[in-house]
Every structure is written in structure tokens, then in C-alpha cells.
Design a protein around this motif. Structure first.
Motif, PDB file in Angstrom:
ATOM      1  N   PRO A  67      44.727  38.939  40.144  1.00 24.84           N
ATOM      2  CA  PRO A  67      45.526  39.919  40.883  1.00 24.84           C
ATOM      3  C   PRO A  67      44.871  41.283  40.943  1.00 24.84           C
ATOM      4  N   VAL A  68      45.306  42.099  41.868  1.00 27.68           N
ATOM      5  CA  VAL A  68      44.853  43.483  41.954  1.00 27.68           C
ATOM      6  C   VAL A  68      45.329  44.207  40.694  1.00 27.68           C
ATOM      7  N   PRO A  69      44.450  44.880  39.969  1.00 27.59           N
ATOM      8  CA  PRO A  69      44.876  45.606  38.768  1.00 27.59           C
ATOM      9  C   PRO A  69      45.914  46.674  39.104  1.00 27.59           C
ATOM     10  N   ALA A  70      46.923  46.801  38.250  1.00 30.89           N
ATOM     11  CA  ALA A  70      47.980  47.783  38.465  1.00 30.89           C
ATOM     12  C   ALA A  70      47.583  49.161  37.966  1.00 30.89           C
ATOM     13  N   SER A  71      46.510  49.222  37.187  1.00 30.11           N
ATOM     14  CA  SER A  71      46.093  50.483  36.588  1.00 30.11           C
ATOM     15  C   SER A  71      44.631  50.403  36.182  1.00 30.11           C
ATOM     16  N   ALA A 117      42.428  47.101  47.226  1.00 28.37           N
ATOM     17  CA  ALA A 117      41.396  46.125  47.594  1.00 28.37           C
ATOM     18  C   ALA A 117      41.114  45.183  46.429  1.00 28.37           C
ATOM     19  N   LYS A 118      41.257  43.900  46.654  1.00 25.58           N
ATOM     20  CA  LYS A 118      41.065  42.931  45.573  1.00 25.58           C
ATOM     21  C   LYS A 118      39.603  42.666  45.240  1.00 25.58           C
ATOM     22  N   PRO A 119      38.741  42.360  46.223  1.00 27.85           N
ATOM     23  CA  PRO A 119      37.357  42.006  45.875  1.00 27.85           C
ATOM     24  C   PRO A 119      36.460  43.220  45.661  1.00 27.85           C
ATOM     25  N   VAL A 120      36.980  44.230  44.982  1.00 30.33           N
ATOM     26  CA  VAL A 120      36.226  45.448  44.677  1.00 30.33           C
ATOM     27  C   VAL A 120      36.324  45.688  43.175  1.00 30.33           C
ATOM     28  N   THR A 121      35.207  45.866  42.521  1.00 23.71           N
ATOM     29  CA  THR A 121      35.252  46.141  41.092  1.00 23.71           C
ATOM     30  C   THR A 121      35.761  47.546  40.839  1.00 23.71           C
ATOM     31  N   ARG A 122      36.530  47.675  39.792  1.00 22.60           N
ATOM     32  CA  ARG A 122      36.871  48.979  39.256  1.00 22.60           C
ATOM     33  C   ARG A 122      35.772  49.334  38.253  1.00 22.60           C
ATOM     34  N   GLY A 123      35.407  50.583  38.187  1.00 18.47           N
ATOM     35  CA  GLY A 123      34.328  50.992  37.300  1.00 18.47           C
ATOM     36  C   GLY A 123      34.830  51.833  36.140  1.00 18.47           C
ATOM     37  N   PHE A 124      34.128  51.768  35.021  1.00 21.11           N
ATOM     38  CA  PHE A 124      34.460  52.550  33.833  1.00 21.11           C
ATOM     39  C   PHE A 124      33.140  53.025  33.240  1.00 21.11           C
ATOM     40  N   GLY A 129      48.471  43.167  36.261  1.00 23.94           N
ATOM     41  CA  GLY A 129      48.210  42.816  37.652  1.00 23.94           C
ATOM     42  C   GLY A 129      49.433  43.002  38.523  1.00 23.94           C
ATOM     43  N   LEU A 130      49.190  43.211  39.809  1.00 21.66           N
ATOM     44  CA  LEU A 130      50.261  43.379  40.788  1.00 21.66           C
ATOM     45  C   LEU A 130      50.500  42.086  41.553  1.00 21.66           C
ATOM     46  N   SER A 131      51.753  41.802  41.835  1.00 20.27           N
ATOM     47  CA  SER A 131      52.071  40.670  42.705  1.00 20.27           C
ATOM     48  C   SER A 131      51.750  41.061  44.139  1.00 20.27           C
ATOM     49  N   ASP A 132      51.710  40.098  45.035  1.00 19.21           N
ATOM     50  CA  ASP A 132      51.421  40.396  46.439  1.00 19.21           C
ATOM     51  C   ASP A 132      52.434  41.383  47.013  1.00 19.21           C
ATOM     52  N   ASP A 133      53.695  41.226  46.659  1.00 16.57           N
ATOM     53  CA  ASP A 133      54.733  42.133  47.156  1.00 16.57           C
ATOM     54  C   ASP A 133      54.551  43.533  46.578  1.00 16.57           C
ATOM     55  N   GLU A 134      54.170  43.605  45.330  1.00 11.83           N
ATOM     56  CA  GLU A 134      53.942  44.914  44.707  1.00 11.83           C
ATOM     57  C   GLU A 134      52.751  45.620  45.342  1.00 11.83           C
ATOM     58  N   VAL A 135      51.726  44.842  45.683  1.00 11.65           N
ATOM     59  CA  VAL A 135      50.554  45.431  46.353  1.00 11.65           C
ATOM     60  C   VAL A 135      50.964  46.040  47.690  1.00 11.65           C
TER      61      VAL A 135
END
Length: 341
Positions: free
Chosen positions: A188-192, A111-118, A228-234
Motif C-alpha cells: 500500500p501507499v505509505p500513510a507517513s 504515488a505508489k511506485p515511487v520510493t520514499r527517501g530517508f 499503509g493507506l487503503s485505496d479509499d484513503e488514498v
């Protein structure tokens, strides 16, 4: 308007790492009592589908452990024992949790418009220091009332989906609530979990041994860079890949972040976390290095608290004029009670 753009989990990461709290030690919640905190927490759960035994936000996450090593510059900004020079030779133990925003434990890692938390707890014999960061430099709402309205308008209807037109109308009437989603959707969507920066969003006051106070926003900068991930990688990824990716990454060595203080200047607001401070024109000071070394049992994070209002040492203080900061403690306590009972 596409439902994909609904930034509920992103904006509600205020509550990432929800845990018990001792609200009696929190600063006076300026504006926080304008709204019933119970109503806010209930709205967060309802928006996420009223899942049982989960956090109000950050329901999906990974518990980890590691260390914190202060920089040589840190004592010049804060007298907190965690930043003392002695700890540069013997790093402090840290428990942390990476998470996806929102109360839905099945939210997709894609999910792109979701924050990752730390969220992190840095231990010291004198007491702990806790911070809760998100992967965006701004929060999604500026007042508790706005947070309640934001969550309420996103409650699922009879068809199990929120009303897109109501959400669109709310965003138009409250433009500051659209800034975070716009920021996330532009990247982009974070890869990690280890390949993205995280911000504290609130303005902290750092006080040194001489009593000199400096207002700053805190940020963690990923040593791995922005992965970040490309659209295809996502498309090729499963909905749950972060935990496995992190396990594989840590098998190769620690995941590191710099903890930095972005120093404020005259006119920078401290009472509105939806406003972005221009980092490119602000001085940044490295406070130390966070090293994530291994996965930890989920129970370790579930049994501890991540309350950045209460668990701050002398030398580090949250804002007293930001109601979104003050409301954390009572919201955490209510959510923990709901999660464990």
C-alpha cells in the motif's frame, strides 16, 4: 501498459538528497566511468520535466532533525565513533531529510511506485556519518549505463508523456529493472514518512576494533510499523499530505526507527543492488535508534551534503565493486551545481 507503473522516481532514488560532493575521496568507481555522469544527471532532470532549482531526485521533501543512540551491540560490529558505548548515554545530533523520489517537486505523495527517501547525517566530533536509504530493499538499475538508458527511455515526448511501449520493451529486455516497481506496487501507499521501513540497498562492510570485517546491508525499521493507506484513503488524501502529517505526528512525540544491520552470507552479491538478500534467513543486529524530534528549516538540508560515499567514518565502508554506489559522488556534485547556478 499503464503509465502509473513507470518507476522512474522510485528507481532514481539513488540520487535522493543530491548535494555537493568531494569525489576525490570516493572509492575507485568500478564501472562508473563507462558512462558520462553528466549525461545521467541530464537524463534524470529531463525525465522529471527539467524543473529549475531542484534536486535530480528527492526534489520534494521535508528536512528534520533528531538524534542517534547506538545500541550495546553496535561496537561489536563497527569501530566507528558513532557506535561507541559513550554515545549511548549522550545521543548524537542528526539532520535528516525525507523525500519523494524523482526530480519533479510536484510529484504526488499518493504515488505508489515511487520510493520514499530517508537521508541522514549523524554528527560526531571525529566526523559525520551519512546514509541514504529508500523505501524498497532493491535499487532499480545495476549499472550506470542501465541507469542512463532507464532514464532516457522515460523522457516525455511532444505530448508531455513518456512512450509506454518503449518503457515496456525496456523492462522486458532488462527484467532486473522491474523488481523495485513490482515490490512497491505489491504494497500500500505509505500513510507517513514515519510509517515505512527504509533500506540502504548497497552492501556495506563494518569493521570492529579488532579488524574483523562483516558485510551487511543496512535498514531502518519504523517503530510505528508499516502504516499503509487503503485505496479509499488514498483517494481522500491531497497530493501533498506528508509534510503536514509529519508535523502533527512530531507534535505528539519523536518518530523512531531502529537502525539494523542485515548480515550477509557466502554468495550474497555485493555488486548488484537490484538483487534482494533474503532477510528472513539472515541474522539482523540492531545498531541503534534514530529519533526524529522536529521539523528543520529546508535550508539546513539544502546547504548540507548527504553523500554516503565520502562521509563515512573508519569502521564503515561502502562497496568497492558496486558502480551504482561509486557514481553517487560525481552525480551529486553535478546536480548541486545545476540546482544552485
Amino acid at each position: 501498459m499503464s503509465i502509473r507503473l513507470i518507476p522512474l522516481a522510485a528507481s532514481l532514488s539513488l540520487l535522493a538528497g543530491l548535494g555537493a560532493a568531494s569525489a576525490q575521496n570516493a572509492p575507485a568507481p568500478t564501472g562508473a566511468q563507462e558512462v558520462d555522469t553528466q549525461a545521467i544527471v541530464d537524463a534524470l532532470f529531463k525525465a522529471g520535466g527539467n524543473q529549475a532549482n531542484v534536486r535530480g531526485s528527492g526534489a520534494k521533501g521535508v528536512c528534520v532533525k533528531g538524534t542517534f543512540t547506538p545500541s550495546a551491540e553496535a561496537p561489536g560490529l563497527s569501530k566507528a565513533p558513532h557506535f561507541a558505548k559513550a554515545n549511548a548515554e549522550k545521543p548524537l545530533p542528526m539532520t535528516a531529510r525525507f523525500s519523494m523520489g524523482g526530480s519533479n517537486p510536484k510529484v504526488s505523495d499518493k504515488a505508489k511506485p515511487v520510493t520514499r527517501g530517508f537521508s541522514m547525517r549523524i554528527a560526531d566530533p571525529a566526523g559525520d556519518m551519512v546514509f541514504v536509504f529508500i523505501s524498497a530493499p532493491v535499487f532499480g538499475t545495476k549499472t550506470p549505463q542501465q541507469l542512463l538508458d532507464f532514464a532516457t527511455v522515460r523522457a516525455p515526448g511532444p505530448d508531455g508523456k513518456p512512450d509506454a511501449e518503449k518503457i515496456k520493451a525496456f523492462g522486458a529486455a532488462n527484467p532486473e529493472t522491474t523488481r523495485q516497481a513490482a515490490w512497491l506496487n505489491a504494497r500500500p501507499v505509505p500513510a507517513s514518512y514515519a510509517g515505512v521501513d527504509y533500506w540502504g540497498v548497497h552492501a556495506y562492510t563494518l569493521t570492529d576494533a579488532k579488524g574483523t570485517a562483516t558485510v551487511a546491508k543496512l535498514k531502518t525499521v519504523a517503530a510505528a510499523g508499516q502504516l499503509g493507506l487503503s485505496d479509499d484513503e488514498v483517494k481522500a488524501k491531497p497530493d501533498a499530505f506528508y509534510a503536514d502529517e509529519l508535523k502533527e505526528r512530531l507534535a505528539q512525540g519523536p518518530a523512531r526507527f531502529d537502525l539494523a544491520a542485515i548480515l550477509g552470507e557466502a554468495g550474497d552479491p555485493t555488486n548488484d543492488p537490484t538483487v534482494l538478500w533474503p532477510e528472513e534467513s539472515r541474522k539482523s543486529v540492531k545498531l541503534g535508534t534514530l529519533a526524529i524530534t522536529a521539523l528543520e528549516l529546508a535550508a539546513t538540508c539544502d546547504g548540507a551534503t548527504f553523500d554516503p560515499v565520502v562521509d563515512l567514518p573508519a569502521g564503515v565502508a561502502g562497496p568497492t565493486d558496486d558502480p551504482m554506489f561509486a557514481i553517487r559522488s560525481p552525480a551529486y556534485a553535478i546536480s548541486l551545481s545545476r540546482r544552485t547556478n
